[in-house]
Scaffold this motif. Structure first.
Motif, PDB file in Angstrom:
ATOM      1  N   ASP A 134      -9.659  18.427  19.562  1.00  0.00           N
ATOM      2  CA  ASP A 134     -10.652  18.062  20.569  1.00  0.00           C
ATOM      3  C   ASP A 134     -11.158  16.642  20.405  1.00  0.00           C
ATOM      4  N   GLY A 135     -10.635  15.889  19.440  1.00  0.00           N
ATOM      5  CA  GLY A 135     -11.028  14.503  19.228  1.00  0.00           C
ATOM      6  C   GLY A 135     -12.072  14.299  18.165  1.00  0.00           C
ATOM      7  N   ALA A 136     -12.647  15.357  17.607  1.00  0.00           N
ATOM      8  CA  ALA A 136     -13.653  15.208  16.557  1.00  0.00           C
ATOM      9  C   ALA A 136     -12.986  14.751  15.261  1.00  0.00           C
ATOM     10  N   LEU A 137     -13.627  13.812  14.583  1.00  0.00           N
ATOM     11  CA  LEU A 137     -13.107  13.265  13.331  1.00  0.00           C
ATOM     12  C   LEU A 137     -13.816  13.935  12.171  1.00  0.00           C
ATOM     13  N   GLU A 138     -13.061  14.581  11.295  1.00  0.00           N
ATOM     14  CA  GLU A 138     -13.626  15.165  10.097  1.00  0.00           C
ATOM     15  C   GLU A 138     -13.664  14.109   9.002  1.00  0.00           C
ATOM     16  N   LEU A 139     -14.859  13.788   8.527  1.00  0.00           N
ATOM     17  CA  LEU A 139     -15.053  12.722   7.564  1.00  0.00           C
ATOM     18  C   LEU A 139     -14.954  13.262   6.146  1.00  0.00           C
ATOM     19  N   THR A 140     -14.662  12.367   5.218  1.00  0.00           N
ATOM     20  CA  THR A 140     -14.495  12.781   3.831  1.00  0.00           C
ATOM     21  C   THR A 140     -15.804  13.201   3.186  1.00  0.00           C
ATOM     22  N   ASP A 141     -16.941  12.717   3.696  1.00  0.00           N
ATOM     23  CA  ASP A 141     -18.222  13.096   3.121  1.00  0.00           C
ATOM     24  C   ASP A 141     -18.767  14.401   3.698  1.00  0.00           C
ATOM     25  N   GLY A 142     -17.981  15.088   4.522  1.00  0.00           N
ATOM     26  CA  GLY A 142     -18.413  16.352   5.087  1.00  0.00           C
ATOM     27  C   GLY A 142     -18.925  16.269   6.502  1.00  0.00           C
ATOM     28  N   GLY A 143     -19.134  15.086   7.029  1.00  0.00           N
ATOM     29  CA  GLY A 143     -19.647  14.930   8.378  1.00  0.00           C
ATOM     30  C   GLY A 143     -18.552  14.974   9.429  1.00  0.00           C
ATOM     31  N   VAL A 144     -18.981  14.923  10.669  1.00  0.00           N
ATOM     32  CA  VAL A 144     -18.076  14.933  11.823  1.00  0.00           C
ATOM     33  C   VAL A 144     -18.516  13.831  12.769  1.00  0.00           C
ATOM     34  N   ALA A 145     -17.561  13.103  13.334  1.00  0.00           N
ATOM     35  CA  ALA A 145     -17.856  12.006  14.251  1.00  0.00           C
ATOM     36  C   ALA A 145     -16.971  12.135  15.489  1.00  0.00           C
ATOM     37  N   VAL A 146     -17.415  11.512  16.561  1.00  0.00           N
ATOM     38  CA  VAL A 146     -16.687  11.507  17.833  1.00  0.00           C
ATOM     39  C   VAL A 146     -16.716  10.084  18.374  1.00  0.00           C
ATOM     40  N   LEU A 147     -15.578   9.620  18.903  1.00  0.00           N
ATOM     41  CA  LEU A 147     -15.476   8.300  19.524  1.00  0.00           C
ATOM     42  C   LEU A 147     -15.562   8.454  21.034  1.00  0.00           C
ATOM     43  N   VAL A 148     -16.482   7.727  21.636  1.00  0.00           N
ATOM     44  CA  VAL A 148     -16.671   7.728  23.083  1.00  0.00           C
ATOM     45  C   VAL A 148     -16.382   6.321  23.583  1.00  0.00           C
ATOM     46  N   GLU A 149     -15.385   6.172  24.439  1.00  0.00           N
ATOM     47  CA  GLU A 149     -15.036   4.871  25.010  1.00  0.00           C
ATOM     48  C   GLU A 149     -15.783   4.685  26.322  1.00  0.00           C
ATOM     49  N   THR A 150     -16.416   3.532  26.484  1.00  0.00           N
ATOM     50  CA  THR A 150     -17.209   3.249  27.668  1.00  0.00           C
ATOM     51  C   THR A 150     -16.682   2.005  28.360  1.00  0.00           C
ATOM     52  N   SER A 151     -16.941   1.929  29.641  1.00  0.00           N
ATOM     53  CA  SER A 151     -16.609   0.733  30.402  1.00  0.00           C
ATOM     54  C   SER A 151     -17.743  -0.279  30.277  1.00  0.00           C
ATOM     55  N   THR A 152     -17.523  -1.461  30.810  1.00  0.00           N
ATOM     56  CA  THR A 152     -18.536  -2.519  30.784  1.00  0.00           C
ATOM     57  C   THR A 152     -19.061  -2.749  32.192  1.00  0.00           C
ATOM     58  N   LEU A 153     -20.139  -3.513  32.285  1.00  0.00           N
ATOM     59  CA  LEU A 153     -20.712  -3.874  33.578  1.00  0.00           C
ATOM     60  C   LEU A 153     -21.206  -5.312  33.523  1.00  0.00           C
ATOM     61  N   SER A 154     -21.336  -5.917  34.693  1.00  0.00           N
ATOM     62  CA  SER A 154     -21.801  -7.299  34.807  1.00  0.00           C
ATOM     63  C   SER A 154     -23.325  -7.290  34.905  1.00  0.00           C
ATOM     64  N   PHE A 155     -23.977  -7.806  33.882  1.00  0.00           N
ATOM     65  CA  PHE A 155     -25.438  -7.794  33.839  1.00  0.00           C
ATOM     66  C   PHE A 155     -26.028  -9.019  34.523  1.00  0.00           C
ATOM     67  N   HIS A 156     -25.441 -10.184  34.271  1.00  0.00           N
ATOM     68  CA  HIS A 156     -26.014 -11.425  34.799  1.00  0.00           C
ATOM     69  C   HIS A 156     -25.791 -11.575  36.299  1.00  0.00           C
ATOM     70  N   LEU A 157     -24.868 -10.809  36.871  1.00  0.00           N
ATOM     71  CA  LEU A 157     -24.648 -10.884  38.313  1.00  0.00           C
ATOM     72  C   LEU A 157     -25.621  -9.997  39.086  1.00  0.00           C
ATOM     73  N   ARG A 158     -26.422  -9.207  38.402  1.00  0.00           N
ATOM     74  CA  ARG A 158     -27.402  -8.350  39.058  1.00  0.00           C
ATOM     75  C   ARG A 158     -28.681  -9.123  39.342  1.00  0.00           C
ATOM     76  N   THR A 159     -29.452  -8.604  40.288  1.00  0.00           N
ATOM     77  CA  THR A 159     -30.758  -9.192  40.576  1.00  0.00           C
ATOM     78  C   THR A 159     -31.741  -8.834  39.467  1.00  0.00           C
ATOM     79  N   THR A 160     -32.919  -9.447  39.544  1.00  0.00           N
ATOM     80  CA  THR A 160     -33.911  -9.199  38.502  1.00  0.00           C
ATOM     81  C   THR A 160     -34.346  -7.743  38.475  1.00  0.00           C
ATOM     82  N   GLY A 161     -34.537  -7.153  39.646  1.00  0.00           N
ATOM     83  CA  GLY A 161     -34.914  -5.757  39.687  1.00  0.00           C
ATOM     84  C   GLY A 161     -33.837  -4.840  39.150  1.00  0.00           C
TER      85      GLY A 161
END
Length: 327
Positions: A134-161
């Protein structure tokens, strides 16, 4: 006529290095003050012990380089590190092995009759023990992690509001987090070969000859761009982690429960980031392995869907790749 100007932009100055140590006196940190004090103390002791035995010129030739070295170590920086930490990192790098191999039981010593030149490779100890389906990473210290890939957006092209709304929505998501989250932004090489092949294939079925010609010209332009430029693309990964609580349950049960928790948090992050216009998706097992391989070897060739070291390869491909040697 009522005129409603846009609200002023929301500005919050955040230092680039949030872990920067506090300055105690004269714009210096505790570490810098200790180095300067120690250097001055050593110089004063040398002068006190030898000022009646040595001429002033010889004392100056001894003390001035010492003071200059102490000030350089206290105030100088290299690659974002102080010079003392940079020298320590260089020393540790020089003393450690440069080649690592997957050897959970350690690297076996060569036989006595073998003349070894150089150093043996060191065992590669990754923080990831296994990757679940399912994509979960089993870590050596006993924990579990998941990688979530996100897209980007243009911040400076937006208005102030719009910028204020984005900052507010992102702040609400950050405030909703219950555990530490790592945001990783990295640049990787972009390959346009797949896009070029898709355009050329689609050009064959276009209804008009002018459209087909334009598609071929665009594919040729992309091919020239792909061969003459070093194209980079930016990937943003959100790393969610959970550490199972200590209990009497079996380790597999604890890991499964922790994986369910971190996957639920990933789904909540997807919904929260969707309000920002950011597309997020959890990386599956193959995609997570690909991302880890690219992080460990940036710029290297990592074909998608590689076989595991102990996995049986039961199918062959008709195409072969020469990696710099003759088989």
């Amino acid at each position: 006529m009522n005129h409603n100007p846009e609200p002023p932009p929301l500005l919050a100055r955040i230092p680039a290095d949030i872990n920067k140590p506090d300055k105690i006196a004269y714009g210096l940190t505790i570490r810098q003050l200790l180095i300067v004090t120690l250097t001055g103390g050593i110089a004063a002791a040398i002068y006190y012990l030898f000022h009646q035995l040595l001429p002033v010129v010889i004392l100056a030739a001894i003390l001035l380089p010492l003071l200059a070295l102490g000030l350089a170590v206290a105030l100088g920086r290299r690659d974002g590190l102080t010079l003392d930490r940079f020298a320590l990192a260089a020393l540790l790098h020089a003393r450690t092995a440069k080649k690592f191999v997957p050897a959970p039981d350690g690297v076996a010593e060569p036989p006595r009759w073998c003349c070894l030149r150089g150093q043996l490779p060191a065992p590669l100890r990754l923080p990831v023990r296994a990757i679940r389906t399912d994509g979960a990473l089993e870590l050596t210290d006993g924990g579990v992690a998941v990688l979530v890939e996100t897209s980007t957006l243009s911040f400076h092209l937006r208005t102030t509001g719009e910028q204020a709304a984005l900052v507010g929505a992102f702040g609400r998501w950050l405030n909703s987090l219950e555990t530490p989250v790592q945001l990783l932004a990295r640049a990787r090489l972009a390959d346009l070969s797949g896009l070029i092949q898709a355009i050329e294939h689609q050009a064959e079925v276009l209804p008009h000859a002018a459209l087909a010609e334009a598609a071929r010209e665009h594919a040729a332009y992309l091919g020239d761009l792909n061969s003459t430029r070093e194209l980079l693309t930016r990937q943003v990964l959100v790393v969610l982690r959970d550490h199972p609580a200590t209990s009497r349950a079996r380790r597999s049960v604890r890991r499964a429960a922790s994986a369910a928790i971190v996957l639920r948090r990933a789904a909540e992050a997807e919904r929260a980031l969707a309000a920002l216009g950011v597309t997020a998706r959890v990386l599956d097992a193959d995609q997570a392995a690909q991302a880890i391989a690219e992080c460990l070897d940036p710029g290297g060739r990592h074909p998608f869907g590689q076989a595991l070291p102990d996995e049986l390869i039961s199918a062959t491909h008709t195409t072969t790749h020469n990696l710099g040697g003759n088989a």
